[in-house]
Design a protein around this motif. Structure first.
Motif, PDB file in Angstrom:
ATOM      1  N   GLY A   1      13.109  -8.963  -5.016  1.00 51.45           N
ATOM      2  CA  GLY A   1      12.654  -7.621  -4.660  1.00 51.45           C
ATOM      3  C   GLY A   1      11.551  -7.633  -3.627  1.00 51.45           C
ATOM      4  N   GLN A   2      10.500  -8.419  -3.895  1.00 51.12           N
ATOM      5  CA  GLN A   2       9.395  -8.508  -2.940  1.00 51.12           C
ATOM      6  C   GLN A   2       9.846  -9.159  -1.639  1.00 51.12           C
ATOM      7  OE1 GLN A   2       5.992  -7.913  -2.544  1.00 51.12           O
ATOM      8  NE2 GLN A   2       6.081  -6.460  -4.242  1.00 51.12           N
ATOM      9  N   GLY A   3      10.661 -10.192  -1.764  1.00 50.71           N
ATOM     10  CA  GLY A   3      11.126 -10.899  -0.567  1.00 50.71           C
ATOM     11  C   GLY A   3      11.931 -10.012   0.355  1.00 50.71           C
ATOM     12  N   SER A   4      12.752  -9.137  -0.225  1.00 48.81           N
ATOM     13  CA  SER A   4      13.554  -8.239   0.611  1.00 48.81           C
ATOM     14  C   SER A   4      12.652  -7.285   1.394  1.00 48.81           C
ATOM     15  CB  SER A   4      14.535  -7.448  -0.251  1.00 48.81           C
ATOM     16  OG  SER A   4      13.850  -6.526  -1.088  1.00 48.81           O
ATOM     17  N   GLY A   5      11.594  -6.792   0.734  1.00 44.70           N
ATOM     18  CA  GLY A   5      10.670  -5.903   1.426  1.00 44.70           C
ATOM     19  C   GLY A   5       9.927  -6.604   2.547  1.00 44.70           C
ATOM     20  N   MET A   6       9.494  -7.836   2.284  1.00 46.43           N
ATOM     21  CA  MET A   6       8.792  -8.603   3.311  1.00 46.43           C
ATOM     22  C   MET A   6       9.706  -8.909   4.486  1.00 46.43           C
ATOM     23  SD  MET A   6       6.770 -11.083   0.651  1.00 46.43           S
ATOM     24  CE  MET A   6       5.939 -12.109   1.888  1.00 46.43           C
ATOM     25  N   ALA A   7      10.958  -9.256   4.192  1.00 43.93           N
ATOM     26  CA  ALA A   7      11.920  -9.557   5.254  1.00 43.93           C
ATOM     27  C   ALA A   7      12.211  -8.320   6.098  1.00 43.93           C
ATOM     28  CB  ALA A   7      13.206 -10.099   4.646  1.00 43.93           C
ATOM     29  N   PHE A   8      12.365  -7.177   5.428  1.00 42.66           N
ATOM     30  CA  PHE A   8      12.652  -5.943   6.150  1.00 42.66           C
ATOM     31  C   PHE A   8      11.487  -5.567   7.058  1.00 42.66           C
ATOM     32  CE2 PHE A   8      13.852  -1.555   6.865  1.00 42.66           C
ATOM     33  CZ  PHE A   8      15.241  -1.618   6.879  1.00 42.66           C
ATOM     34  N   ASN A   9      10.269  -5.759   6.567  1.00 38.51           N
ATOM     35  CA  ASN A   9       9.099  -5.480   7.400  1.00 38.51           C
ATOM     36  C   ASN A   9       9.069  -6.365   8.634  1.00 38.51           C
ATOM     37  OD1 ASN A   9       8.000  -3.400   5.928  1.00 38.51           O
ATOM     38  ND2 ASN A   9       6.661  -4.707   4.715  1.00 38.51           N
ATOM     39  N   LYS A  10       9.401  -7.627   8.438  1.00 35.78           N
ATOM     40  CA  LYS A  10       9.370  -8.579   9.564  1.00 35.78           C
ATOM     41  C   LYS A  10      10.431  -8.233  10.605  1.00 35.78           C
ATOM     42  CE  LYS A  10       9.617 -13.532  10.610  1.00 35.78           C
ATOM     43  NZ  LYS A  10       8.371 -13.522  11.387  1.00 35.78           N
ATOM     44  N   LEU A  11      11.600  -7.821  10.137  1.00 38.64           N
ATOM     45  CA  LEU A  11      12.706  -7.551  11.050  1.00 38.64           C
ATOM     46  C   LEU A  11      12.585  -6.203  11.753  1.00 38.64           C
ATOM     47  CD1 LEU A  11      15.681  -8.842   8.872  1.00 38.64           C
ATOM     48  CD2 LEU A  11      14.726  -9.930  10.912  1.00 38.64           C
TER      49      LEU A  11
END
Length: 251
Positions: free
Chosen positions: A37-47
């Motif tokens: 869950g947290q990783g998906s949010g961090m990845a989306f922010n980066k992209l």
């Protein structure tokens, strides 16, 4: 009455191999869920250059948490019941389906699992910050508390109906996906207002690692009240008042 079924549990429960295995399962399941869950949010922010607050980011968060929770509950179901959430554990305790000591073990494991997941994410991403839960503009603290109560009520009510109720029958086979779906749906409903935690452990790990405790109490008070109310209502109204407490291996 559910209150008559509440039990503290024996001291040996804290060191019993089955209880320790269940706690380890909760630790791993929560780690898996929070990492996804947290990783998906961090990845989306980066992209997308901090696009997690956009409609697309909300949908992405909903899907990631729904899928992640489906897996986390599934892999822990046969060992600990796959609570993956202190509010679920509290609701089960209020309904007399888990002892206090076992519940405390679960809470410790869940909080540790969330913290370790956030630490791993921070290390693996080169120090990127994990996203903490907060209120959107115009949303007051009591608005958020009510949101968390209602959303967590729906979650724990779903857990009771599909995983705890002795009369659940074959519907128990879809419990993990039903639980994942209600969390995903609630994120779509409340994510734009307060982040839609429904889970004190999910809020605790990022807050600890980022050391940001702004309004953190909301994500404990709301889910615990909602989970407790769901446990009381389902146990008192829909489950026979004379049934034996559900073995932890069945939930």
């Amino acid at each position: 009455m559910p209150i008559s079924q509440i039990a503290v549990g024996g001291r040996e429960e804290a060191t019993h191999p089955d209880a320790l295995k269940a706690a380890l399962a909760e630790f791993l399941s929560t780690l898996i869920f929070v990492f996804a869950g947290q990783g998906s949010g961090m990845a989306f922010n980066k992209l997308t250059n901090d696009g997690s607050t956009t409609p697309a980011g909300l949908v992405a968060a909903s899907l990631a948490h729904a899928f992640g929770l489906f897996v986390a509950v599934s892999v822990g179901a046969n060992i600990s019941g796959g609570h993956v959430n202190p509010a679920v554990t509290f609701g089960a305790f209020i309904g007399g389906n888990i002892t206090l000591l076992r519940g405390i073990l679960y809470w410790i494991a869940q909080l540790l699992g969330s913290t370790v997941a956030c630490l791993l994410l921070r290390f693996a991403t080169g120090g990127l910050a994990t996203g903490t839960f907060g209120l959107s503009s115009g949303v007051g603290v009591w608005n958020a508390v009510v949101l968390e109560i209602v959303m967590t009520f729906g979650l724990v009510y779903t857990v009771y109906a599909t995983a705890i109720d002795p009369k659940r029958g074959t519907v128990g086979t879809i419990a993990p996906i039903a639980i994942g779906f209600i969390v995903g749906a609630n994120i779509l409903a409340g994510g734009a207002f307060d982040g839609a935690s429904m889970n004190p452990a999910v809020s605790f790990g990022p807050a600890l690692v980022s050391w940001d405790w702004t309004n953190h109490w909301i994500y404990w008070v709301g889910p615990l009240i909602g989970g407790g109310i769901a446990g009381l209502i389902y146990e008192f109204i829909f489950i026979s008042q004379t049934h034996e407490p559900v073995p932890s291996s069945d939930f």
